[in-house]
Design a protein around this motif. Structure first.
Motif, PDB file in Angstrom:
ATOM      1  N   UNK A   1      29.408  30.069  47.738  1.00 43.47           N
ATOM      2  CA  UNK A   1      30.700  30.674  48.040  1.00 43.47           C
ATOM      3  C   UNK A   1      31.780  29.819  47.396  1.00 43.47           C
ATOM      4  N   UNK A   2      32.731  30.454  46.732  1.00 40.99           N
ATOM      5  CA  UNK A   2      33.793  29.688  46.071  1.00 40.99           C
ATOM      6  C   UNK A   2      35.104  30.474  46.085  1.00 40.99           C
ATOM      7  N   UNK A   3      36.231  29.760  46.006  1.00 46.67           N
ATOM      8  CA  UNK A   3      37.530  30.434  46.036  1.00 46.67           C
ATOM      9  C   UNK A   3      37.969  30.881  44.642  1.00 46.67           C
ATOM     10  N   UNK A   4      38.363  32.124  44.546  1.00 46.17           N
ATOM     11  CA  UNK A   4      38.915  32.638  43.285  1.00 46.17           C
ATOM     12  C   UNK A   4      39.900  33.755  43.626  1.00 46.17           C
ATOM     13  N   UNK A   5      40.964  33.818  42.869  1.00 45.02           N
ATOM     14  CA  UNK A   5      41.974  34.865  43.078  1.00 45.02           C
ATOM     15  C   UNK A   5      42.813  34.991  41.819  1.00 45.02           C
ATOM     16  N   UNK A   6      43.761  35.891  41.850  1.00 46.51           N
ATOM     17  CA  UNK A   6      44.699  36.001  40.735  1.00 46.51           C
ATOM     18  C   UNK A   6      45.384  34.663  40.494  1.00 46.51           C
ATOM     19  N   UNK A   7      45.647  33.939  41.575  1.00 48.82           N
ATOM     20  CA  UNK A   7      46.345  32.664  41.460  1.00 48.82           C
ATOM     21  C   UNK A   7      45.437  31.522  41.043  1.00 48.82           C
ATOM     22  N   UNK A   8      44.152  31.630  41.356  1.00 53.70           N
ATOM     23  CA  UNK A   8      43.215  30.522  41.160  1.00 53.70           C
ATOM     24  C   UNK A   8      42.177  30.892  40.092  1.00 53.70           C
ATOM     25  N   UNK A   9      42.372  30.407  38.882  1.00 50.31           N
ATOM     26  CA  UNK A   9      41.498  30.748  37.757  1.00 50.31           C
ATOM     27  C   UNK A   9      40.537  29.599  37.393  1.00 50.31           C
ATOM     28  N   UNK A  10      40.460  28.562  38.224  1.00 50.49           N
ATOM     29  CA  UNK A  10      39.688  27.365  37.866  1.00 50.49           C
ATOM     30  C   UNK A  10      38.214  27.662  37.603  1.00 50.49           C
ATOM     31  N   UNK A  11      37.606  28.468  38.458  1.00 50.07           N
ATOM     32  CA  UNK A  11      36.176  28.741  38.333  1.00 50.07           C
ATOM     33  C   UNK A  11      35.896  29.683  37.160  1.00 50.07           C
ATOM     34  N   UNK A  12      36.817  30.588  36.906  1.00 53.87           N
ATOM     35  CA  UNK A  12      36.694  31.458  35.727  1.00 53.87           C
ATOM     36  C   UNK A  12      36.748  30.618  34.469  1.00 53.87           C
ATOM     37  N   UNK A  13      37.759  29.749  34.397  1.00 56.34           N
ATOM     38  CA  UNK A  13      37.954  28.951  33.190  1.00 56.34           C
ATOM     39  C   UNK A  13      36.846  27.930  32.970  1.00 56.34           C
TER      40      UNK A  13
END
Length: 302
Positions: free
Chosen positions: A168-180
């Motif tokens: 489980x990890x945090x991701x949102x429009x505001x948080x792109x860290x895991x995408x990047x």
């Protein structure tokens, strides 16, 4: 058509709100017993079959189990829970019994997944903790094991462990860290299942600009940009937030929380809104420059 295109099976109801007063934008407090049952009932009626909870979420497990019993749906749902970080990790028997108590409270025979509640709990795996987790799985108490993380580094560590199947990890429009960081692609290659939490960043993403706490005002400009996009597509900010996760991370499940029946209904309906591809392209062009003091709620000063 939309029901098939965007199945509710990827939506997971997070239930911390059923056991605790939770979220920076929470104006309703913890739902009472009747409201809690209605929230679960509405989620189920909207096609949601998976629920996320934790031993440390106050009475959430017990309230969720009560709702399952009253609605007669315990055999038709999947539940993930998390081990209380305060448990004695060196006591294997105690850990096993704690999971047995969770199953009893929830009224289910098996968990969909059992997670370590915090990423730093992975540091205890070398101290005999692994044996307890493997025993819990051997007993059939859970289909899978995993961990809830805050950082891309810890996510990669967890996804690389054969012991874990779920992160489980945090991701949102505001948080792109895991995408990047390429975490979603890495998880896919490893055959692991990723759940996205903090879709609304504990409600911060949905707040009116005037209500955003002083220490988090850096987010206001991004919220205004999201509002401009939402206005052009005749959508709400919450629908933009869900649609982004739905369409950008198609292999992931998405956890959302709710304090009212209307919020459950709204989120479930927003999930099924069909939009042109140009919307995702516009959202992707947003590059919020927010640091960890905003993206990590544990660092917020309330």
């Amino acid at each position: 058509m939309n029901e098939v295109m965007f199945p509710s099976s990827r939506l997971v109801l997070g239930t911390v709100q059923l056991g605790l007063t939770y979220g920076i934008a929470n104006k309703n407090g913890k739902p009472d017993a009747d409201m809690a049952v209605s929230i679960v009932k509405t989620a189920y009626e909207k096609g949601i079959r998976e629920f996320d909870t934790a031993q440390a979420y106050g009475e959430s497990e017990a309230i969720l189990g009560k709702a399952f019993r009253e609605l007669g749906i315990a055999s038709d749902v999947k539940v993930t829970t998390k081990l209380d970080p305060k448990l004695p990790w060196s006591d294997e028997g105690f850990l096993v019994r704690s999971v047995e108590e969770s199953l009893k409270r929830l009224g289910v025979e098996q968990l969909e997944a059992l997670l370590l509640h915090r990423e730093e709990m992975m540091d205890t795996l070398e101290n005999g903790f692994t044996g307890a987790l493997e025993q819990i799985r051997r007993k059939g108490y859970t289909r899978g094991l995993g961990v809830s993380v805050y950082s891309p580094e810890r996510a990669r560590q967890a996804l690389d462990l054969d012991l874990f199947q779920v992160v489980h990890l945090p991701t949102s429009i505001l948080d792109r860290r895991f995408r990047d960081s390429g975490i979603f692609e890495f998880g896919r290659k490893r055959g692991k299942e990723i759940y996205v939490r903090s879709a609304f960043l504990q409600g911060l993403l949905l707040m009116d600009a005037d209500d955003v706490p002083a220490g988090l005002k850096g987010v206001v400009g991004v919220l205004e940009e999201i509002d401009r996009i939402a206005s052009r597509y005749r959508l709400t900010r919450s629908s933009i937030a869900l649609i982004y996760l739905r369409d950008r991370f198609r292999d992931a499940k998405v956890i959302f929380g709710a304090e009212t029946v209307d919020q459950v209904r709204q989120n479930a309906e927003e999930w099924r809104i069909d939009v042109p591809g140009s919307l995702l392209e516009e959202i992707e062009r947003l590059e919020p420059e927010l640091d960890d003091s905003v993206l990590n709620p544990s660092r917020w000063l309330h």
